[in-house]
Every structure is written in structure tokens, then in C-alpha cells.
Enzyme design. Structure first.
Site, mmCIF file in Angstrom:
data_model
loop_
_atom_site.group_PDB
_atom_site.id
_atom_site.type_symbol
_atom_site.label_atom_id
_atom_site.label_comp_id
_atom_site.label_asym_id
_atom_site.label_seq_id
_atom_site.Cartn_x
_atom_site.Cartn_y
_atom_site.Cartn_z
ATOM 1 N N SER A 125 0.825 -1.200 0.000
ATOM 2 C CA SER A 125 0.000 0.000 0.000
ATOM 3 C C SER A 125 0.865 1.259 0.000
ATOM 4 O O SER A 125 1.965 1.272 0.560
ATOM 5 C CB SER A 125 -0.920 0.014 1.219
ATOM 6 O OG SER A 125 -0.193 0.310 2.389
ATOM 7 N N GLU A 129 6.803 -0.410 -5.232
ATOM 8 C CA GLU A 129 5.729 -0.740 -6.175
ATOM 9 C C GLU A 129 4.431 -0.651 -5.385
ATOM 10 O O GLU A 129 4.110 -1.549 -4.603
ATOM 11 C CB GLU A 129 5.930 -2.133 -6.775
ATOM 12 C CG GLU A 129 7.185 -2.263 -7.609
ATOM 13 C CD GLU A 129 7.203 -1.360 -8.826
ATOM 14 O OE1 GLU A 129 6.113 -0.970 -9.294
ATOM 15 O OE2 GLU A 129 8.300 -1.018 -9.298
ATOM 16 N N CYS A 155 -3.201 -4.053 -8.102
ATOM 17 C CA CYS A 155 -2.918 -2.616 -8.128
ATOM 18 C C CYS A 155 -3.103 -2.020 -9.511
ATOM 19 O O CYS A 155 -3.188 -0.794 -9.647
ATOM 20 C CB CYS A 155 -1.519 -2.335 -7.597
ATOM 21 S SG CYS A 155 -0.235 -3.290 -8.406
ATOM 22 N N GLU A 187 -7.641 3.845 -3.937
ATOM 23 C CA GLU A 187 -7.533 2.537 -4.566
ATOM 24 C C GLU A 187 -8.584 1.608 -3.963
ATOM 25 O O GLU A 187 -8.558 1.317 -2.767
ATOM 26 C CB GLU A 187 -6.133 1.958 -4.356
ATOM 27 C CG GLU A 187 -5.942 0.591 -4.974
ATOM 28 C CD GLU A 187 -4.541 0.050 -4.730
ATOM 29 O OE1 GLU A 187 -3.990 -0.590 -5.631
ATOM 30 O OE2 GLU A 187 -4.004 0.270 -3.624
#
Length: 503
Positions: free
Chosen positions: A258, A277, A311, A405
Site C-alpha cells: 500500500s 511498487e 494494483c 484505490e
């Protein structure tokens, strides 16, 4: 005349069906207790970590959990292994990686079943991830013998006459890896495989919710002749794992997870190099010239595969006014047909989310969006961890489903009237991982490549598409650095110059 010129693209994609073993084993259960791996060896100091079957909620197995003392031992072992790892010949590192490929192929069904249980991943998605695990180690085996340098002329002025330079890459040293729950095999592989290829010892903390895939990798690596201390794979509680981030003996931290956690780790990481990432709220553009049938198939995949827990999963679907109603109706009808439930069932497309709390969070976000005026087109129902595939339109720009997200099986639809407007809508986000565009227009493709603030632009497919040798990563809040074996190897190495005076 329209500034855009129409052209039809033929997009090459990797086959969706992964490698399948010739003989399929009947794997329907897991061991009850698993060890951690400390300095190349299995160790069972405890069985403190309970890992649940994400569909039933029952404890599926237990594994050992490392404390700070164990993590310290692992880092010390990695430091001791730095020189022996760097001195391994390229063919020796390649042999280690090839052994992994062979073992993962032999244990294909076991790995897929373990992934289905610990992550709740629909079995077909789990098999696809095992195929990517094999690809990732195979690519690393190929790249391990391609660590080249360059001869560089230095006589660019009179003062450098007679001088010649050359450079090569050398391993950066002990690395720290922290991997997430959603791709327990492949995202761990994108750290482990390049580290071995380049000659870096490492310590890894797999996600506590899904540690088994990494532990099986540890078992396979323990069968090789890597120097003692070359690797440790240590499930650990987050509160006790600060050494993975703060210890100055480690020269690189690679974290996938996250954004909130990732940026905090970077702030506390000290002088080491950091690769992040992180998350996104990826958008796909459906332009007026798109093949709607083809786009429909790919958007369904991009939004709802992995139960939306990716993601680069499709979260924002931007549709041209001229085709909005037609595409929306097709999308809603297909979404309603998706089967949600037990991930071990081959007909299941949407399995459970990772936890009750995450499913409840996303359900609350849907309710918030509806309360702000959004229209719920389908889905929204939750049964424990299983949230039905959900679509909404007219979502308020400030709603969390638009800003944050989602990381679950939810996508939102919005209109645009011009391609410029669509690009601006994609960029109107704090994230920038990947974006997808369905168009037949060559100029629009290059316009998007120039203007979109993302790490990757995917034409005639969804942003969820990734091949394991490409440079993959994001900008803005989506991270730093790039994965993909060759590019990760660059991060895990340093340039060392040699300058020769010849007169």
C-alpha cells in the site's frame, strides 16, 4: 481535417493458458505446520502464525514467525554471504534459477492449490500465477549470464589523451524484500529471482496473510548450493519487523504494497536505495472507434480477475459519449453473469477478498458513493468476504471510489466527449501506475504515450496487463523504480568504473 489518423492495431498478447504439467497431481490439502527459512535452512522456532482459508475463514495451516533476534541473525548471515554470492560464476547462479524452474513445474498443482487457499484466489487465476512464477525465474536464468558492461573512450580532450575507461555492474549487497498478499508467488519472485541472478543475498518478509508461496520457494532454494546466508524467508509480525527497513547493513529495500505503508518505510529507511511498487486506481479509455466486443471481454477481466485485488486492476472506465450507453449495457449484463463464491470451484470468477475488514471497507465505500448520488448499476451485495462484482456510474469526484484505490471487485463508469478530456481524466489522480486505451488511432496512441502521467500505457487492452520481462512500475503516489527482471537487476547492482592510463 481531423488531426488523428485511423489505423487498426493488432496487439500481441501472451497466451492466457499457463504451463500445465504432464501429470496432474491430486492436491487437495496442505501440511499443518510450515517452517521459516533462516540462512538457507528450515527452522521451526514456533508455530505462532495462523493462516486461514480465505473462503471458509478456518485455519488452514500454521507457520513459524520470526522475532527481532531471528531477523537480526538473517541480516548478519546475508552480510557474511555478500562476498561468496558476488563471486559465484554466472553459470552457477543460472543453475540455481533453472533448478527453481524445474521444481516449480513439478509442483505446479501444489503451488496453485496453496495460492487458492491462502489468498482466496480463484483456481484458474492461481494456475495463471504459477505460470508467471515459472516465467519469472526462467527469464532471470536467461538474464543471469547477460550482466554486461561497456568500454568507454575518455580521450575527449587533450588532458585525457592516453586514458581509457570501462565499467561493469557489481551486486549492491544485502537486500531487504517485503512482498504483499495479493500475488504471493509472482511478486515475491520479482524480488527473489533478480537478486539471485545478480548475486545479492537477501532477507524477505512475505505477507503474514499469505506466506506459504514464499516458504515453498525457500524450500526449493534450500536444495541448491547457494552460499550460507544467501537467503532468509521470514514471516514476521509488522510490529516486530522494523529491521527489514531500518538496518543499515541492508543496501536496498524493495517493497510492494500500500502507498501509506510504502512511503512511511522510505522515510525510515536511512541511506539504502529504495524501490516501491505501490497502488493505483487505474483507468481504461473506451474511445468511440473501439471494438466494443473485444473491449468488453478485456474490461471484465481487468476489473474483476483476482477478485479485483490488483494494483493495476481496472477501477475507472472512461467511455466516449457516442458509445456510452451501448457499452454500459453490455458491461452490466456481463458483470451480472459472473459467478462469485468458492475459489476452488473452476466456475468461480470472483472469489473472496483477503479479509472481512477489507470487504467491509469496500462495501462502505460503495454505500458512500451511492449516498453522494452515484447510481448502483449492479452488484454491491456482500456475503462475508465475498463481494459481488459491482459497477457504478455518476460517482462524485470526491468519493473514495474515485480518489483512492478500491482493491476489490468494483469499477466506476464515466463519460467523456473528446480524447483530450479523457487524458485529463486519467491524469486527475494522485496515482500513476498504468492506463489502458481502446483505440484504432495511431496519433491518439502516441499522444497518450506522451501525455499520460503513468508508468505504462497499454493500447487495445486493459491497464491490468503485464508481462514479466517488461519495465513495470509507477509515478506519483504509485511508487519509485521499475520491476521486470533486467530492470530489477539494475537496481540491485552498482556501476564500477575502471580507468586506465596508457602512457
Amino acid at each position: 481535417m481531423d488531426k488523428y489518423v485511423s489505423i487498426r492495431f493488432s496487439v500481441l498478447t501472451a497466451p492466457e493458458k499457463p504451463f500445465q504439467p504432464q501429470v496432474k497431481a491430486d492436491v487437495t490439502q496442505l501440511e499443518s505446520i510450515y517452517p521459516l527459512y533462516l540462512n538457507n535452512k528450515a527452522a521451526q522456532p514456533n508455530a505462532d502464525l495462523e493462516v486461514t482459508d480465505k473462503f471458509t475463514g478456518e485455519v488452514a495451516f500454521r507457520c513459524a514467525q520470526a522475532d527481532a533476534q531471528t531477523i537480526n541473525q538473517a541480516i548478519a548471515g546475508a552480510v557474511a554471504a555478500t562476498e561468496p554470492m558476488a563471486r559465484m560464476a554466472s553459470y552457477e547462479r543460472q543453475a540455481v534459477l533453472q533448478h527453481c524452474v524445474e521444481q516449480f513445474r513439478a509442483r505446479f498443482d501444489e503451488l496453485a492449490y496453496a495460492l487458492c487457499v491462502e489468498a482466496g484466489k480463484p483456481i484458474r487465476d492461481a494456475e495463471g500465477e504459477v505460470g508467471r512464477l515459472i516465467d519469472t525465474f526462467r527469464i532471470a536464468a536467461e538474464e543471469s549470464v547477460r550482466m554486461t558492461g561497456e568500454v568507454q573512450p575518455l580521450d575527449i580532450s587533450a588532458r585525457a589523451k592516453g586514458y581509457q575507461g570501462m565499467w561493469k555492474r557489481v551486486p549492491i549487497g544485502p537486500c531487504s524484500f517485503i512482498s504483499p498478499f495479493n500475488f504471493p508467488l509472482n511478486l515475491a519472485a520479482h524480488k527473489i529471482a533478480p537478486a539471485i541472478a545478480v548475486g545479492c543475498p537477501f532477507v524477505m518478509k512475505p505477507a503474514s496473510r499469505t506466506p506459504l508461496g514464499a516458504l515453498i520457494m525457500g524450500e526449493v532454494l534450500s536444495q541448491t548450493n547457494l552460499p550460507e546466508g544467501a537467503f532468509s524467508i521470514l514471516p514476521a509480525h509488522r510490529d516486530g519487523a522494523d529491521l527489514f527497513t531500518t538496518d543499515d547493513r541492508l543496501k536496498l529495500l524493495s517493497f510492494t504494497g500500500s502507498p501509506e505503508v510504502g512511503w512511511d518505510l522510505k522515510a525510515r529507511s536511512g541511506k539504502k536505495k529504495v524501490v516501491l511498487e505501490l497502488g493505483g486506481n487505474a483507468a481504461v479509455i473506451i474511445d468511440r472507434d473501439a471494438d466494443l466486443s473485444d473491449a468488453l471481454d478485456r474490461v471484465i477481466f481487468g476489473a474483476f480477475y483476482q477478485s479485483g485485488q490488483s494494483c493495476i486492476g481496472v477501477q475507472r472506465i472512461l467511455i466516449h459519449d457516442e458509445v456510452y450507453e451501448a457499452f454500459r449495457d453490455l458491461l452490466v449484463a456481463r458483470t451480472k453473469s459472473l459467478i462469485a463464491g468458492d475459489p476452488k470451484n473452476r466456475e468461480t470468477f470472483v472469489g473472496p477478498m483477503i479479509s472481512d475488514s477489507e470487504a467491509g471497507r469496500l462495501e462502505a465505500w460503495i454505500e458512500e458513493a451511492v449516498g453522494l448520488g452515484a447510481t448502483l448499476l449492479c452488484g454491491g451485495q456482500r456475503d462475508g468476504r465475498v463481494l459481488a462484482a459491482t459497477l457504478l456510474e455518476n460517482v462524485d469526484p470526491k468519493a473514495q471510489l474515485n480518489v483512492e484505490e478500491a482493491f476489490g471487485p468494483v469499477a466506476i463508469l464515466a463519460r467523456f466527449s473528446s480524447f483530450d478530456e479523457a487524458l485529463e481524466m486519467v491524469n486527475d489522480s494522485k496515482f500513476g501506475l498504468q492506463a489502458g486505451i481502446f483505440t484504432r488511432d495511431l496519433f491518439k496512441m502516441f499522444d497518450a504515450w506522451d501525455r499520460l502521467e503513468v508508468g505504462g500505457v497499454v493500447i487495445n487492452d486493459v491497464p491490468s496487463y503485464r508481462v514479466d520481462n517488461m519495465p513495470y512500475g509507477g509515478v506519483k503516489d504509485s511508487g519509485l523504480g521499475r520491476e521486470g527482471i533486467r530492470f530489477a537487476m539494475e537496481d540491485m547492482s552498482e556501476i564500477r568504473n575502471l580507468i586506465v592510463r596508457r602512457n
